[in-house]
Design a protein around this motif. Structure first.
Motif, PDB file in Angstrom:
ATOM      1  N   UNK A  32       0.876  -1.155   0.000  1.00  0.00           N
ATOM      2  CA  UNK A  32       0.000   0.000   0.000  1.00  0.00           C
ATOM      3  C   UNK A  32       0.919   1.212   0.000  1.00  0.00           C
ATOM      4  N   UNK A  34       1.774   5.490  -0.459  1.00  0.00           N
ATOM      5  CA  UNK A  34       1.262   6.811  -0.127  1.00  0.00           C
ATOM      6  C   UNK A  34       2.271   7.878  -0.541  1.00  0.00           C
ATOM      7  N   UNK A  36       2.939  11.876   0.783  1.00  0.00           N
ATOM      8  CA  UNK A  36       2.595  12.933   1.716  1.00  0.00           C
ATOM      9  C   UNK A  36       3.397  14.183   1.380  1.00  0.00           C
ATOM     10  N   UNK A  38       4.805  17.835   3.223  1.00  0.00           N
ATOM     11  CA  UNK A  38       5.035  18.505   4.498  1.00  0.00           C
ATOM     12  C   UNK A  38       5.587  19.901   4.253  1.00  0.00           C
ATOM     13  N   UNK A  44       2.236  16.119   8.284  1.00  0.00           N
ATOM     14  CA  UNK A  44       2.137  15.554   6.942  1.00  0.00           C
ATOM     15  C   UNK A  44       0.698  15.586   6.449  1.00  0.00           C
ATOM     16  N   UNK A  46      -1.774  14.050   3.467  1.00  0.00           N
ATOM     17  CA  UNK A  46      -1.877  12.998   2.472  1.00  0.00           C
ATOM     18  C   UNK A  46      -2.235  13.586   1.113  1.00  0.00           C
ATOM     19  N   UNK A  49      -3.069   7.974  -2.393  1.00  0.00           N
ATOM     20  CA  UNK A  49      -2.710   6.642  -1.936  1.00  0.00           C
ATOM     21  C   UNK A  49      -3.093   5.616  -2.996  1.00  0.00           C
ATOM     22  N   UNK A  90       7.151  13.150   0.860  1.00  0.00           N
ATOM     23  CA  UNK A  90       7.539  11.839   1.363  1.00  0.00           C
ATOM     24  C   UNK A  90       6.694  10.746   0.721  1.00  0.00           C
ATOM     25  N   UNK A  94       3.203   0.834   3.408  1.00  0.00           N
ATOM     26  CA  UNK A  94       2.782   0.082   4.574  1.00  0.00           C
ATOM     27  C   UNK A  94       2.474  -1.328   4.125  1.00  0.00           C
ATOM     28  N   UNK A  99       0.454  -2.429  10.230  1.00  0.00           N
ATOM     29  CA  UNK A  99       0.179  -1.020  10.042  1.00  0.00           C
ATOM     30  C   UNK A  99       1.404  -0.167  10.303  1.00  0.00           C
ATOM     31  N   UNK A 100       2.572  -0.699  10.023  1.00  0.00           N
ATOM     32  CA  UNK A 100       3.785   0.103  10.170  1.00  0.00           C
ATOM     33  C   UNK A 100       4.135   0.745   8.853  1.00  0.00           C
ATOM     34  N   UNK A 101       4.327   2.053   8.919  1.00  0.00           N
ATOM     35  CA  UNK A 101       4.712   2.806   7.739  1.00  0.00           C
ATOM     36  C   UNK A 101       6.222   2.860   7.613  1.00  0.00           C
ATOM     37  N   UNK A 103       8.873   5.207   5.637  1.00  0.00           N
ATOM     38  CA  UNK A 103       8.968   6.450   4.879  1.00  0.00           C
ATOM     39  C   UNK A 103      10.278   6.533   4.119  1.00  0.00           C
ATOM     40  N   UNK A 104      10.206   7.160   2.957  1.00  0.00           N
ATOM     41  CA  UNK A 104      11.431   7.511   2.264  1.00  0.00           C
ATOM     42  C   UNK A 104      12.079   8.697   2.960  1.00  0.00           C
ATOM     43  N   UNK A 105      13.241   9.055   2.507  1.00  0.00           N
ATOM     44  CA  UNK A 105      13.991  10.144   3.127  1.00  0.00           C
ATOM     45  C   UNK A 105      13.508  11.517   2.692  1.00  0.00           C
TER      46      UNK A 105
ATOM     47  N   UNK B  34       0.540   6.529  16.703  1.00  0.00           N
ATOM     48  CA  UNK B  34       1.967   6.362  16.478  1.00  0.00           C
ATOM     49  C   UNK B  34       2.694   7.658  16.845  1.00  0.00           C
ATOM     50  N   UNK B  36       6.270   9.679  16.088  1.00  0.00           N
ATOM     51  CA  UNK B  36       7.440   9.778  15.236  1.00  0.00           C
ATOM     52  C   UNK B  36       8.325  10.914  15.721  1.00  0.00           C
ATOM     53  N   UNK B  43      13.817  12.251   7.393  1.00  0.00           N
ATOM     54  CA  UNK B  43      12.516  11.610   7.337  1.00  0.00           C
ATOM     55  C   UNK B  43      11.988  11.340   8.737  1.00  0.00           C
ATOM     56  N   UNK B  46       9.903   6.236  13.247  1.00  0.00           N
ATOM     57  CA  UNK B  46       8.893   5.725  14.158  1.00  0.00           C
ATOM     58  C   UNK B  46       9.526   5.436  15.509  1.00  0.00           C
ATOM     59  N   UNK B 102      -6.689   0.183   9.467  1.00  0.00           N
ATOM     60  CA  UNK B 102      -5.347   0.354  10.018  1.00  0.00           C
ATOM     61  C   UNK B 102      -4.316   0.753   8.981  1.00  0.00           C
ATOM     62  N   UNK B 103      -4.723   0.854   7.730  1.00  0.00           N
ATOM     63  CA  UNK B 103      -3.732   1.138   6.696  1.00  0.00           C
ATOM     64  C   UNK B 103      -3.586   2.613   6.371  1.00  0.00           C
ATOM     65  N   UNK B 105      -2.973   6.386   7.990  1.00  0.00           N
ATOM     66  CA  UNK B 105      -2.622   7.179   9.156  1.00  0.00           C
ATOM     67  C   UNK B 105      -2.935   8.643   8.902  1.00  0.00           C
ATOM     68  N   UNK B 107      -2.056  12.373  10.331  1.00  0.00           N
ATOM     69  CA  UNK B 107      -0.967  12.953  11.091  1.00  0.00           C
ATOM     70  C   UNK B 107      -1.352  14.255  11.776  1.00  0.00           C
ATOM     71  N   UNK B 108      -0.795  14.425  12.949  1.00  0.00           N
ATOM     72  CA  UNK B 108      -0.936  15.693  13.639  1.00  0.00           C
ATOM     73  C   UNK B 108       0.028  16.711  13.062  1.00  0.00           C
TER      74      UNK B 108
END
Lengths: 113, 116
Positions: A32, A34, A36, A38, A44, A46, A49, A90, A94, A99-101, A103-105, B34, B36, B43, B46, B102-103, B105, B107-108
């Motif tokens: 999956x 995405x 983003x 910033x 971030x 969205x 996706x 970015x 995932x 549900x861990x993302x 991220x690229x740099x 989460x 970060x 970047x 987490x 859950x897929x 997120x 963000x704040x």
């Protein structure tokens, strides 16, 4: 292990020019994906996706991205850049088992008038 | 919909003190949140994943006794940086996922912490 690579650290384009930001991922199954954006000192937002289906996805602010499985890529495009698009972008992936993302740099975009 | 807020947006504290950062989901229930950390021009890294009512899961290398996370309700998670040092200065961002999705997120806006 999953990973995301954004080869371009910084890109400068002229206002009105087209834009393509590259993103390559490493993942064994269908990821999956995405994108983003910033702005300085902000969280971030969205842009778009991809989960499945049509490989060309449309996002907000006139952005689109194309999923190419054969190239493990998910590049972000915009036909005509506006000065307000200057920001950090970015790419993220995932896993579909969790549900861990990842991220690229990031790619920093500068827009010149 | 799916708005996440953080408070404060920026904070300055003295070395050795503790500071608490709040993350709230304003219009939805967040089963998972989460935390970060982001260094300048880098970047997001987490730090930990927190589920409501249970202990947070910390990423390797993150000191759980230094970065205390409490997810007391479905709309609030807090990160407390204990005995802060200048090297803890950073931009901290939280995110939340919708129950049953859950897929994605949300963000704040982030919290800028400066430790003097």
């Amino acid at each position: 292990a999953q990973s995301v690579t954004q080869p371009d650290i910084h890109i400068t384009v002229s206002e009105g020019a087209s834009l393509e930001l590259r993103c390559n991922y490493s993942y064994g199954a269908t990821p999956y994906l995405f994108w983003y954006v910033q702005s300085p000192g902000q969280g971030l937002q969205l842009l778009l996706k991809y989960f499945s289906g049509d490989t060309l996805v449309q996002g907000i602010k006139g952005f689109e991205a194309e999923f190419k499985r054969s190239q493990s890529s998910f590049n972000l495009r915009k036909p005509s850049v506006h000065w307000s698009d200057a920001a950090e972008y970015f790419c993220a992936v995932v896993s579909n088992t969790g549900n861990q993302f990842y991220f690229g740099t990031g790619t920093s975009l500068t827009v010149i008038p | 919909g799916a708005v996440v807020s953080q408070h404060p947006s920026w904070v300055i504290c003295k070395s050795g003190t503790s500071v608490k950062i709040e993350c709230r989901s304003l219009d939805f229930q967040a089963t998972t949140m989460f935390w970060y950390r982001q260094f300048p021009k880098q970047s997001l890294m987490l730090m930990a994943t927190s589920n409501e009512g249970s202990k947070a899961t910390y990423e390797q290398g993150v000191e759980k006794d230094k970065f205390l996370i409490n997810h007391a309700s479905l709309t609030l998670s807090t990160l407390t940086v204990t005995s802060a040092h200048p090297e803890d200065s950073s931009f901290y961002i939280c995110s939340a996922t919708l129950a049953g999705n859950r897929y994605e997120q949300y963000f704040g806006p982030g919290t800028r912490l400066t430790v003097t």
